[in-house]
Design a protein around this motif. Structure first.
Motif, mmCIF file in Angstrom:
data_model
loop_
_atom_site.group_PDB
_atom_site.id
_atom_site.type_symbol
_atom_site.label_atom_id
_atom_site.label_comp_id
_atom_site.label_asym_id
_atom_site.label_seq_id
_atom_site.Cartn_x
_atom_site.Cartn_y
_atom_site.Cartn_z
ATOM 1 N N GLY A 1 37.634 11.280 29.136
ATOM 2 C CA GLY A 1 37.670 12.725 28.967
ATOM 3 C C GLY A 1 38.978 13.167 28.342
ATOM 4 N N VAL A 2 38.896 13.890 27.229
ATOM 5 C CA VAL A 2 40.105 14.356 26.548
ATOM 6 C C VAL A 2 40.250 15.874 26.584
ATOM 7 N N LYS A 3 39.169 16.566 26.939
ATOM 8 C CA LYS A 3 39.220 18.018 27.027
ATOM 9 C C LYS A 3 38.119 18.477 27.963
ATOM 10 N N LEU A 4 38.441 19.449 28.806
ATOM 11 C CA LEU A 4 37.495 19.964 29.773
ATOM 12 C C LEU A 4 37.537 21.489 29.727
ATOM 13 N N TRP A 5 36.369 22.138 29.703
ATOM 14 C CA TRP A 5 36.310 23.597 29.726
ATOM 15 C C TRP A 5 35.036 24.058 30.413
ATOM 16 N N ASN A 6 35.058 25.321 30.832
ATOM 17 C CA ASN A 6 33.902 25.918 31.485
ATOM 18 C C ASN A 6 33.305 26.993 30.592
ATOM 19 N N ALA A 7 31.988 27.030 30.600
ATOM 20 C CA ALA A 7 31.217 28.068 29.909
ATOM 21 C C ALA A 7 31.560 28.120 28.420
ATOM 22 N N GLY A 8 31.215 29.220 27.781
ATOM 23 C CA GLY A 8 31.530 29.400 26.369
ATOM 24 C C GLY A 8 30.339 29.245 25.449
ATOM 25 N N GLY A 9 29.246 28.680 25.950
ATOM 26 C CA GLY A 9 28.050 28.539 25.131
ATOM 27 C C GLY A 9 28.294 27.734 23.863
ATOM 28 N N ILE A 10 27.538 28.074 22.834
ATOM 29 C CA ILE A 10 27.628 27.335 21.571
ATOM 30 C C ILE A 10 28.967 27.562 20.888
ATOM 31 N N ALA A 11 29.463 28.780 20.918
ATOM 32 C CA ALA A 11 30.770 29.055 20.294
ATOM 33 C C ALA A 11 31.851 28.211 20.948
ATOM 34 N N GLY A 12 31.834 28.127 22.273
ATOM 35 C CA GLY A 12 32.811 27.321 22.979
ATOM 36 C C GLY A 12 32.636 25.828 22.712
ATOM 37 N N LEU A 13 31.385 25.396 22.649
ATOM 38 C CA LEU A 13 31.099 23.995 22.361
ATOM 39 C C LEU A 13 31.639 23.618 20.982
ATOM 40 N N ASN A 14 31.332 24.424 19.997
ATOM 41 C CA ASN A 14 31.778 24.125 18.638
ATOM 42 C C ASN A 14 33.303 24.221 18.505
ATOM 43 N N SER A 15 33.907 25.262 19.050
ATOM 44 C CA SER A 15 35.366 25.428 18.887
ATOM 45 C C SER A 15 36.163 24.396 19.671
#
Length: 146
Positions: A129-143
């Motif tokens: 794992g190099v980055k972890l985030w919560n929520a964000g949908g597609i915009a968050g996934l792509n960014s």
């Protein structure tokens, strides 16, 4: 009951993504359908995590691998899955999204330090794992995968 909801939601997502019916540990992409060759190159992949899923192999073979921890009782997770279902074509084509059950994959959660459902984990080529985030949908996934 929760597992049935997750399976139905993932099946809907796979169908909307232009994929064949979802099977555990099996990558779903346009190559699983009769779509034209051009579409095959422009689709993200979808994998349902299950016992025996080899994340190291998946991460090594794909440009960007992300694990999404989904819980059927989580309103944010349901919204995220709904957005993915409706707008799968907007997911960057070099992303492989692995969907894991937050409630049952305790060892996987521990491995990546996941303590909250609706969590995404970007993996490197060695499945670390190099980055972890919560929520964000597609915009968050792509960014978060750029």
């Amino acid at each position: 009951m929760k597992f049935q909801f997750v399976r139905l939601a993932l099946l809907a997502l796979s169908l909307l993504a232009g994929s064949a019916p979802l099977t555990a540990g099996h990558a779903l992409a346009a190559s699983d359908t009769q779509a034209p060759a051009q579409a095959e190159e422009n689709r993200a992949q979808l994998i349902q995590y299950a016992a025996g899923t080899d994340l190291k192999k998946i991460a090594a073979e794909n440009d960007k691998t992300v694990v999404f921890f989904f819980a059927s009782w989580c309103p944010n997770c349901i919204l995220t899955l709904t957005e993915l279902s409706q707008k799968w074509s907007e997911v960057e084509p070099d992303i492989t999204l692995v969907i894991a059950d937050y409630d049952t994959e305790t060892a996987l959660k521990a491995e990546y330090g996941v303590t909250y459902q609706d969590t995404f984990v970007l993996l490197d080529k060695e499945a670390k794992g190099v980055k972890l985030w919560n929520a964000g949908g597609i915009a968050g996934l792509n960014s978060n995968t750029r």
